[in-house]
Design a protein around this motif. Structure first.
Motif, PDB file in Angstrom:
ATOM      1  N   PHE A   1       0.853  -1.176   0.000  1.00  0.00           N
ATOM      2  CA  PHE A   1       0.000   0.000   0.000  1.00  0.00           C
ATOM      3  C   PHE A   1       0.891   1.228   0.000  1.00  0.00           C
ATOM      4  O   PHE A   1       2.055   1.180   0.397  1.00  0.00           O
ATOM      5  CB  PHE A   1      -0.932   0.017   1.224  1.00  0.00           C
ATOM      6  CG  PHE A   1      -0.217   0.143   2.540  1.00  0.00           C
ATOM      7  CD1 PHE A   1      -0.031   1.381   3.139  1.00  0.00           C
ATOM      8  CD2 PHE A   1       0.278  -0.980   3.186  1.00  0.00           C
ATOM      9  CE1 PHE A   1       0.634   1.500   4.354  1.00  0.00           C
ATOM     10  CE2 PHE A   1       0.939  -0.870   4.403  1.00  0.00           C
ATOM     11  CZ  PHE A   1       1.123   0.368   4.989  1.00  0.00           C
TER      12      PHE A   1
ATOM     13  N   GLY B   1      -2.620   8.126   1.119  1.00  0.00           N
ATOM     14  CA  GLY B   1      -3.841   7.701   0.447  1.00  0.00           C
ATOM     15  C   GLY B   1      -4.082   8.457  -0.841  1.00  0.00           C
ATOM     16  O   GLY B   1      -4.723   7.968  -1.763  1.00  0.00           O
TER      17      GLY B   1
ATOM     18  N   GLU C   1     -13.324   3.794   2.796  1.00  0.00           N
ATOM     19  CA  GLU C   1     -12.803   4.310   1.529  1.00  0.00           C
ATOM     20  C   GLU C   1     -11.342   3.898   1.377  1.00  0.00           C
ATOM     21  O   GLU C   1     -10.593   3.874   2.346  1.00  0.00           O
ATOM     22  CB  GLU C   1     -12.928   5.834   1.489  1.00  0.00           C
ATOM     23  CG  GLU C   1     -14.360   6.334   1.616  1.00  0.00           C
ATOM     24  CD  GLU C   1     -14.427   7.846   1.689  1.00  0.00           C
ATOM     25  OE1 GLU C   1     -13.891   8.511   0.776  1.00  0.00           O
ATOM     26  OE2 GLU C   1     -14.997   8.360   2.664  1.00  0.00           O
ATOM     27  N   SER C   2     -10.930   3.617   0.147  1.00  0.00           N
ATOM     28  CA  SER C   2      -9.562   3.133  -0.086  1.00  0.00           C
ATOM     29  C   SER C   2      -8.514   4.172   0.273  1.00  0.00           C
ATOM     30  O   SER C   2      -7.387   3.835   0.612  1.00  0.00           O
ATOM     31  CB  SER C   2      -9.393   2.703  -1.546  1.00  0.00           C
ATOM     32  OG  SER C   2      -9.611   3.814  -2.425  1.00  0.00           O
TER      33      SER C   2
ATOM     34  N   HIS D   1      -5.014   1.358   6.201  1.00  0.00           N
ATOM     35  CA  HIS D   1      -5.257   1.847   4.840  1.00  0.00           C
ATOM     36  C   HIS D   1      -6.570   1.232   4.374  1.00  0.00           C
ATOM     37  O   HIS D   1      -6.684   0.034   4.207  1.00  0.00           O
ATOM     38  CB  HIS D   1      -4.093   1.498   3.903  1.00  0.00           C
ATOM     39  CG  HIS D   1      -3.591   0.089   4.036  1.00  0.00           C
ATOM     40  ND1 HIS D   1      -3.845  -0.881   3.087  1.00  0.00           N
ATOM     41  CD2 HIS D   1      -2.861  -0.512   5.005  1.00  0.00           C
ATOM     42  CE1 HIS D   1      -3.279  -2.028   3.474  1.00  0.00           C
ATOM     43  NE2 HIS D   1      -2.678  -1.832   4.632  1.00  0.00           N
ATOM     44  N   GLY D   2      -7.572   2.106   4.219  1.00  0.00           N
ATOM     45  CA  GLY D   2      -8.917   1.573   4.030  1.00  0.00           C
ATOM     46  C   GLY D   2      -9.349   0.875   5.308  1.00  0.00           C
ATOM     47  O   GLY D   2      -9.160   1.385   6.410  1.00  0.00           O
TER      48      GLY D   2
END
Length: 545
Positions: free
Chosen positions: A297, A301, A310-311, A337-338
């Motif tokens: 990741f 973001g 949300e991603s 993350h997400g």
């Protein structure tokens, strides 16, 4: 009914009596930065404010740019900026464990930009005396220094853009969400700074350029105290306080980023290869990639977000556990993350003394309009010995470099004891009529199992539940009903842990109530181990009451 849950950061907020305001300081601490409240937050200025010249608007390039907006506390937005703040009245003891959590937004201010930027860091500074805090707290070099480290420069004339900058004196630790530069050794006319050397640098302990990644979590150690004298075969270096120390302790790569496609998310890639840790006995960097990161990741973001499903959602979770042998902390850094949480650095032991390579000092320096600077191929090593301060203050910084405009925002900052109860937000979709929900089913509190704290929802004291009308105002102990005109009535059952909401006629949108809770077991029954605020949200999917 559809239920969506996302993790709520810890916060400590104390209240008693009917409809009273939350108390301020000492720890624990919570601030959303969404309500305009900047009480008891200090914005420090820079060391050597003119060292990077002036921007087009006439201000120094390193001026503190921190401002509130609708998304949180915006630390930077442009190029060559620093946003920094710290909490002078929320001092904590190093004998206490600490959990630091905050949501963050990191994105290009201009979508067409693709350059490397810098990032956000949490820092700790010695607060045992006033020597380093209060008006004495000043931030350091912008850009790759993140406001934490020093910058040694070959230039002495500001016409050439930069001169040397003193780092944050009294700095003890910096944990960075690093876009690539905080970890690096730098040796150029305008910047010399110790760190990990990558590529064909002609310097000892060099690492492959392949591992000079973007998107990392990087930890740097303490500022050196007092003057440091380093003698080599070429010369004796006398280095002032604030211009040595700050060694890179550990760094881990998290995966690809959205701009460069650095790593294929379907391959093992670099996330389990590009990681290094300082061997504190030899002063050399060694490859270190534990724990394994299964899903890559980007540390940023890259977009604004509303909720954790949300991603683009990002949250940093930094756990500091006291190290009873040798002082310091054991540090674990987790990034959400997400909806996924990934442990990037786990149980890193930060010692009270270490050996590191001071590879940011020049072997030869001939000043002039175009100074001649060479570096040591085998740089000297030196000891950084520091008795762990008894008290520390906490702060945050974000920094941008010369080439990229970048927006860095933090919000929902919560700083709590390590073993406080954990209350998570609960979000429900509901069509009409009264609704009964069980907000505590995903919450936990601690109890001692032998000598170790263990977490379970069964440890919750259901009668300790307190209703908050917003993040500042608590109804008080034993007050289990609240009615908001035009919205509806909330009623909590302290025997079952259920909350019933009776909506007002024709109410639409969402209804929100906040709460906290604590353990029923000693020692975690103490008020300081009460949970952060969590919220119950009822989203109405139509306009019927």
């Amino acid at each position: 009914m559809i239920k969506r849950l996302f993790f709520c950061l810890f916060a400590w907020v104390m209240c008693s009596g009917l409809s009273v305001r939350a108390q301020e300081g000492p720890l624990p601490f919570f601030r959303s930065f969404l309500d305009g409240n900047l009480n008891k937050i200090t914005f420090p200025g820079p060391n050597e404010p003119g060292a990077s010249g002036r921007a087009a608007d006439g201000n120094y390039k390193r001026i503190n740019r921190a401002v509130l907006n609708q998304w949180g506390l915006q630390l930077t937005r442009g190029k060559e900026e620093i946003g920094a703040f710290y909490l002078p009245e929320y001092i904590f003891s190093t004998q206490d464990g600490l959990l630091i959590e905050f949501e963050y937004i990191m994105m290009y201010t201009n979508a067409e930009e693709i350059g490397i930027t810098d990032g956000i860091c949490m820092f700790l500074v010695d607060a045992t005396t006033n020597e380093y805090i209060g008006s004495n707290l000043k931030y350091g070099a912008e850009g790759a220094g993140f406001g934490y480290t020093h910058r040694r420069s070959g230039h002495t004339d500001i016409r050439y853009g930069v001169t040397s900058i003193t780092g944050m004196k009294g700095g003890y630790l910096a944990v960075a969400l690093d876009q690539g530069h905080f970890k690096n050794w730098r040796f150029e006319n305008y910047e010399m700074r110790n760190g990990i050397p990558y590529g064909d640098a002609g310097i000892a302990n060099v690492q492959s350029a392949t591992y000079n990644t973007r998107s990392n979590v990087t930890i740097r150690g303490a500022a050196g105290r007092g003057e440091k004298v380093i003698t080599t075969s070429l010369k004796t270096h006398r280095i002032a306080e604030g211009r040595w120390g700050y060694p890179v302790l550990i760094t881990r790569h998290t995966g690809w980023d959205e701009k460069t496609g650095l790593e294929d998310p379907n391959s093992d890639g670099l996330r389990n290869k590009a990681g290094f840790m300082l061997n504190t006995q030899t002063g050399m960097y060694e490859q270190y990639v534990v724990p394994r990161i299964d899903n890559p990741f980007c540390i940023a973001g890259g977009k604004l977000f509303y909720h954790s499903d949300e991603s683009a959602y990002r949250k940093a979770i930094i756990a500091l556990e006291p190290n009873t042998i040798g002082g310091g902390f054991r540090i674990t850094v987790t990034i959400q993350h997400g909806t996924e949480k990934t442990v990037v650095i786990e149980n890193y032991t930060y010692p009270s003394s270490l050996l590191y390579t001071e590879n940011g000092i020049p072997a030869q320096f001939i000043p002039g309009e175009y100074p001649t600077i060479t570096y040591y191929s085998n740089p000297p090593q030196t000891e950084l010995a520091l008795k762990t301060p008894e008290k520390l203050a906490i702060g945050f910084m974000a920094s941008t470099g010369q080439l990229t405009s970048y927006t860095n925002i933090i919000r929902n900052l919560r700083i709590t004891p390590l073993y406080g109860a954990n209350a998570e937000d609960d979000i429900y979709n509901h069509r009409r009529g009264p609704v009964i929900v069980r907000p505590l089913d995903n919450d936990v509190a601690y109890r001692l199992v032998g000598n170790q704290p263990g977490a379970s929802k069964d440890n919750l004291d259901l009668t300790s539940f307190r209703i908050w009308t917003d993040e500042k105002h608590c109804l008080g102990d034993g007050q289990f009903e609240h009615e908001e005109k035009g919205v509806g009535k909330w009623k909590y059952n302290p025997e079952s842990g259920e909350m019933t909401f009776f909506p007002a006629k024709d109410v639409g949108g969402e209804a929100v109530i906040w709460y906290d809770i604590k353990s029923i077991h000693s020692p975690y029954v103490a008020e300081k181990y009460r949970s952060s605020l969590a919220k119950i949200v009822i989203n109405f999917t139509d306009d019927e009451g």
